[in-house]
Enzyme design. Structure first.
Site, PDB file in Angstrom:
ATOM      1  N   HIS A 151       0.765  -0.719  -0.322  1.00 21.43           N
ATOM      2  CA  HIS A 151      -0.365  -0.238  -0.392  1.00 21.43           C
ATOM      3  C   HIS A 151       0.698   0.975   0.349  1.00 21.43           C
ATOM      4  O   HIS A 151       1.898   1.291  -0.038  1.00 21.43           O
ATOM      5  CB  HIS A 151      -0.909  -0.066   1.658  1.00 21.43           C
ATOM      6  N   HIS A 160       3.599   1.156   2.273  1.00 24.72           N
ATOM      7  CA  HIS A 160       5.477   0.638   1.505  1.00 24.72           C
ATOM      8  C   HIS A 160       5.563   1.215   0.682  1.00 24.72           C
ATOM      9  O   HIS A 160       7.444   1.903   0.336  1.00 24.72           O
ATOM     10  CB  HIS A 160       4.942  -1.002   1.087  1.00 24.72           C
ATOM     11  N   SER A 203      -2.225   0.252   6.276  1.00 27.07           N
ATOM     12  CA  SER A 203      -2.076  -0.684   7.223  1.00 27.07           C
ATOM     13  C   SER A 203      -2.664  -2.834   6.178  1.00 27.07           C
ATOM     14  O   SER A 203      -3.635  -2.265   5.567  1.00 27.07           O
ATOM     15  CB  SER A 203      -2.297  -1.327   7.883  1.00 27.07           C
ATOM     16  N   SER A 204      -1.822  -3.359   5.617  1.00 29.19           N
ATOM     17  CA  SER A 204      -2.749  -4.763   4.862  1.00 29.19           C
ATOM     18  C   SER A 204      -4.019  -4.566   5.558  1.00 29.19           C
ATOM     19  O   SER A 204      -4.450  -5.700   4.354  1.00 29.19           O
ATOM     20  CB  SER A 204      -0.977  -5.575   4.104  1.00 29.19           C
ATOM     21  N   ARG A 205      -3.645  -4.827   6.923  1.00 29.23           N
ATOM     22  CA  ARG A 205      -4.337  -5.579   7.719  1.00 29.23           C
ATOM     23  C   ARG A 205      -6.647  -4.924   7.025  1.00 29.23           C
ATOM     24  O   ARG A 205      -7.447  -5.812   7.386  1.00 29.23           O
ATOM     25  CB  ARG A 205      -4.050  -6.235   8.770  1.00 29.23           C
ATOM     26  N   GLY A 253       8.429   1.544   8.040  1.00 28.16           N
ATOM     27  CA  GLY A 253       7.104   2.378   8.937  1.00 28.16           C
ATOM     28  C   GLY A 253       6.795   2.801  10.253  1.00 28.16           C
ATOM     29  O   GLY A 253       7.738   1.170  10.996  1.00 28.16           O
TER      30      GLY A 253
END
Ligand code: PAF
Length: 283
Positions: free
Chosen positions: A34, A37, A185-187, A147
């Protein structure tokens, strides 16, 4: 953009680049990339001759009841994004490459990995330290980019680098947020619409904590934490794991707040665990 699958190939590329006098910047990731990153990759491109990104979902940092199996994986999309940014190389090993049969080494990072997130994720930071050490020995970066959203992770990695003499500078980059304040966040992809709405309370609580300290002069950590908890509890879908105020240098909890201070929190929204933090500094 070169895609590299083996440690041997990655090491020989890095060795060659170093001999040529090129600097290597490295952004280690678990994929599902995302903007957070991508900001690391952009920064690395600005500061180094060559930028390497790794994509590896590291099983050793997931507990037995955590989301390793369902962690979002989107290799094609990730590679597309990285090629648009002109990353130079992507290291994408498989599990067997990073943890071949018989692999048994593990780095114990000590007490810093047992507080905050380490309480509900025992072993997590040892898993992070072990894979990051292995990645550093593979990519041999001059600078590595992480990050600030994973604040405890950055402290763990700085300690790892200091104590094992890695020749790599750790660069901590600002948290990238959605326009409404939620830290990327990927989550976040796990959240349904209702949960996504309630997730806004995290950043609101952090901003409240900051305001209580900076504008209202509160110094007592328990009072600040209590006020933040009261706000978070107005969202019935959100369960607090912890709210803590720590010294950003060593993550020691503080009772009387001195600046700079880091307010860190973790919550569960449905089955999704989210973390966030804010560094409160003198303005
Ligand atoms: O922050 C992450 O994505 C991971 O913890 C890392 C640093 C890539 C190690 O697996």
């Amino acid at each position: 953009m070169q895609i590299i699958k083996t440690i041997k190939e990655m090491q020989s590329l890095s060795r060659r680049l170093r001999v040529e006098g090129k600097t290597i910047g490295f952004a280690p990731t678990m994929g599902a990339l995302h903007e957070g990153h991508l900001s690391l990759v952009r920064r690395s491109k600005e500061e180094n001759d060559i930028t390497v990104v790794s994509i590896f979902v590291n099983p050793a940092q997931f507990g037995p009841n955590e989301d390793f199996q369902k962690y979002p994986r989107s290799a094609e999309d990730d590679l597309q994004k990285l090629s648009t940014l002109h990353a130079d190389a992507v290291f994408m090993p498989d599990n067997n490459e990073m943890y071949p049969e018989g692999f048994s080494t593990s780095i114990n990072i000590g007490a810093i990995g047992e507080i905050l997130c380490g309480v509900s994720r025992p072993g997590h930071f040892n898993g992070v330290a072990t894979i990051v050490a292995r990645l550093f020995n593979t990519v041999m970066p001059d600078r590595a980019y992480f990050g600030r959203k994973d604040f405890q992770q950055t402290a763990v990695i700085k300690k790892l680098v200091r104590e094992l003499n890695f020749d790599t500078d750790i660069i901590v980059c600002p948290t990238v947020r959605e326009p409404d304040g939620l830290a990327m966040s990927s989550r976040n992809a796990y959240l349904n619409m209702e949960e996504r709405k309630s997730s806004l309370i995290l950043y609101m609580a952090l901003k409240l904590g900051e305001e209580l300290i900076l504008s209202r002069g509160m110094h007592d950590a328990s009072t600040v934490k209590k006020e933040m908890a009261t706000l978070i509890k107005t969202e019935p879908l959100v369960d607090i794991d912890y709210i803590d105020i720590v010294n950003p240098r060593n993550l020691d909890p503080v009772q009387k707040i001195m600046l700079p201070a880091a307010i860190c929190l973790a919550v569960k929204i449905g089955n999704t665990r989210l973390i966030d933090n804010i560094i409160v500094e003198k303005s």
